[in-house]
Design an enzyme around this catalytic site. Structure first.
Site, PDB file in Angstrom:
ATOM      1  N   LYS A   1      42.279  30.116  41.021  1.00 36.52           N
ATOM      2  CA  LYS A   1      41.877  30.748  42.284  1.00 36.52           C
ATOM      3  C   LYS A   1      40.580  30.115  42.771  1.00 36.52           C
ATOM      4  O   LYS A   1      39.684  29.825  41.962  1.00 36.52           O
ATOM      5  CB  LYS A   1      41.701  32.247  42.020  1.00 36.52           C
TER       6      LYS A   1
ATOM      7  N   SER B   1      44.307  39.862  46.168  1.00 38.80           N
ATOM      8  CA  SER B   1      43.750  38.697  46.833  1.00 38.80           C
ATOM      9  C   SER B   1      44.129  37.364  46.189  1.00 38.80           C
ATOM     10  O   SER B   1      44.008  36.321  46.823  1.00 38.80           O
ATOM     11  CB  SER B   1      42.224  38.808  46.880  1.00 38.80           C
TER      12      SER B   1
ATOM     13  N   SER C   1      43.875  42.690  42.267  1.00 42.88           N
ATOM     14  CA  SER C   1      44.151  41.357  42.809  1.00 42.88           C
ATOM     15  C   SER C   1      44.877  40.379  41.899  1.00 42.88           C
ATOM     16  O   SER C   1      45.251  39.305  42.359  1.00 42.88           O
ATOM     17  CB  SER C   1      42.863  40.704  43.291  1.00 42.88           C
TER      18      SER C   1
HETATM   19  N1  GLN Z   1      42.715  44.853  47.480  1.00 42.05           N
HETATM   20  C1  GLN Z   1      41.517  45.311  46.850  1.00 42.05           C
HETATM   21  C2  GLN Z   1      40.333  45.055  47.767  1.00 42.05           C
HETATM   22  O1  GLN Z   1      40.534  44.519  48.813  1.00 42.05           O
HETATM   23  C3  GLN Z   1      41.321  44.661  45.524  1.00 42.05           C
HETATM   24  C4  GLN Z   1      40.871  43.262  45.647  1.00 42.05           C
HETATM   25  C5  GLN Z   1      40.617  42.609  44.324  1.00 42.05           C
HETATM   26  O2  GLN Z   1      41.068  43.053  43.278  1.00 42.05           O
HETATM   27  N2  GLN Z   1      39.842  41.545  44.369  1.00 42.05           N
HETATM   28  O3  GLN Z   1      39.220  45.383  47.458  1.00 42.05           O
END
Ligand code: GLN
Length: 485
Positions: free
Chosen positions: A78, A153, A177
């Site tokens: 990532k 994400s 994520s």
């Molecule tokens: N979707 C969640 C957020 O937007 C989790 C994102 C993540 O785990 N980085 O905060």
């Protein structure tokens, strides 16, 4: 096709001399060139670095002296993990041209194990999102249906593994994520216990929640990658001094008698009936394998999402204060003075979701509101943790859906709250610092993958993976492939 092999099958070929790391790297780079224009999993591909690393791995396998059980395996990471000399954008304009002067600890460990870095994957800006549509550059598509999102994400990492554009990948999980995109792309996604894996060199979002973990084609592969990246790191004071067991060796043990908790609160109202049916069926499979399922209650679940959306933005507002045009990333031109420079840089550099989080977090931390919002949220966090403690006094592993819904269409969730609701079933695990894994547990009628989540005690990834592996072996869902060329 070599790109369809699991990591363990690929390495078996290296061992037998039936394939070389260079051949594998070239096959992946060719496939990226052919297929990634439609999936769009990668922000940056690193062919020179990959081929050089692969050539070195060839020599080690030829000499019968691999560095690790994953030597020569092509991996994607990532784009929020610092890679020395390779652009690390975090999916943001503000870091579009940022080239880190050092490697994250997980990158160092992967390279010390001989793996081959294929490139950096797309993500929601600063890891804020659940669809990868908040990337400042482009949206990644779900390999099972290109009109749909891969989750987020870490959507680029999930899509890369699902589309055979990498043998395995790393992502990060702050509120879901890794697990939510794993569910949406039908891959295995593991969020380790908080402290299991060093966060040094991970661009921080919410430091008390962030954790790095693998995406893989099956549970064995996830266990292989976890073993390499896990362990204490003096450069991250929150990394725990807990020895990492041989996760793969543990997988063979049967799950006979394992106590499985099924949290009633995780079968939420409005849940997709196809998701619910697949998960309930998966629990029946686990019972047939000798698991002892029993209903449990995690009563604070309802409040976890709200607490997360105070704690995570609060930490983000502080972590993101460093992007002011002075030291990191881009700087706006034509400013009158330093204040103007910093405000223009941030106005131009951050996208709307990141700005929303910074404002939410700054508000929650401001004098006069601190106790009412941030303080209260911390108390809820303690209650969430206690719910899990009480459950784990009775059961060994918790089994639940990963997400309440199937992968949705691009542009379908414009309301931020609708997007946030994707993570209702993953966020409590982050608040409590526990390990969780998502594995494929079937498909909807339209052919979209469905995720099953296992949640474990702190530092008990071994039991978690064992249950997930037993399930995977019994069903064979992992062999179906997305409809791509
Ligand atoms: N979707 C969640 C957020 O937007 C989790 C994102 C993540 O785990 N980085 O905060």
């Amino acid at each position: 096709m070599i790109t369809q092999l699991t990591v363990h099958a690929l390495v078996e070929q290296f061992r037998r001399g039936a394939a070389t790391p260079s051949a594998a790297a070239r096959a992946y780079l060719d496939r990226i060139a052919a297929v990634d224009p439609s999936v769009r999993a990668y922000i940056t591909v690193t062919p020179e670095r990959a081929l050089a690393a692969a050539a070195a791995a060839d020599a080690r396998w030829r000499a019968g002296r691999p560095l690790s059980p994953i030597d020569g395996v092509p991996i994607a990471v990532k784009d929020l993990l610092c890679t020395k000399g390779v652009r690390t954008t975090c999916g943001s304009r503000i870091l579009e041209h940022f080239v880190p002067p050092y490697d994250a600890t997980v990158i160092e460990r992967l390279e010390a194990a001989g793996t081959v870095l294929l490139g950096k994957t797309n993500m929601d800006e600063f890891a804020m999102g659940s669809s990868t549509e908040h990337s400042a550059f482009f949206a990644t598509r779900n390999p099972w249906d290109l009109a749909r999102v891969p989750g987020g994400s870490s959507g680029g990492s999930g899509a890369a593994v699902a589309a055979d554009l990498a043998a395995a990948a790393l992502g990060s999980d702050t509120g879901g994520s890794i697990r939510q995109p794993a569910a949406f792309t039908g891959t295995v996604g593991l969020k380790p216990t908080y402290g299991r894996v060093s966060r040094y060199g991970l661009v921080a979002f919410a430091s008390s929640l962030d954790q790095i973990g693998p995406f893989a084609k099956d549970v064995i592969d996830a266990a292989l990658v976890l073993r390499v990246i896990a362990g204490r790191d003096p450069l991250d004071s929150t990394s725990a001094d807990v020895p990492a067991p041989d996760f793969v060796a543990e997988l063979g043990r049967p799950i006979e008698g394992l106590r499985l908790g099924v949290p009633q609160e995780y079968f939420v109202e409005g849940m997709d009936p196809e998701v619910e049916a697949s998960v309930r069926e998966a629990i029946e499979v686990l019972k047939r394998l000798g698991g002892r399922a029993e209903p449990i209650s995690l009563p604070t679940t309802d409040y976890a999402l709200a607490a997360y959306y105070l704690i995570a933005p609060a930490e983000a507002s502080s972590n993101l204060a460093r992007y002011d045009g002075v030291k990191y990333g881009s700087r706006a031109a034509g400013a009158r003075d330093v204040i103007d420079m910093s405000s223009k840089t941030r106005a131009q550099g951050f996208g709307p979701e990141v700005k929303r989080r910074i404002m939410l977090g700054t508000y929650a931390l401001s004098a006069g509101y601190y106790e009412a919002y941030y303080g209260k949220a911390q108390k809820v966090r303690t209650l969430v943790r206690r719910d899990f403690d009480a459950a784990f006094a009775r059961v060994d592993v918790i089994v639940a859906p990963t997400t309440p819904n199937l992968p949705f269409k691009h542009g379908e969730k414009e309301d931020p709250l609708a997007m946030y609701l994707n993570d209702v079933l993953t966020i409590p695990v982050n608040l409590a610092g526990l390990p969780g894994v998502s594995v494929r547990c079937g498909f909807s009628l339209a052919g979209l993958p469905i995720g099953l989540q296992f949640i474990g005690r702190p530092f008990d990834e071994a039991t978690l993976l064992r249950a997930a592996h037993a399930y995977e072996q019994a069903t064979g869902w992992q062999t179906r492939r997305p409809p791509l060329p």
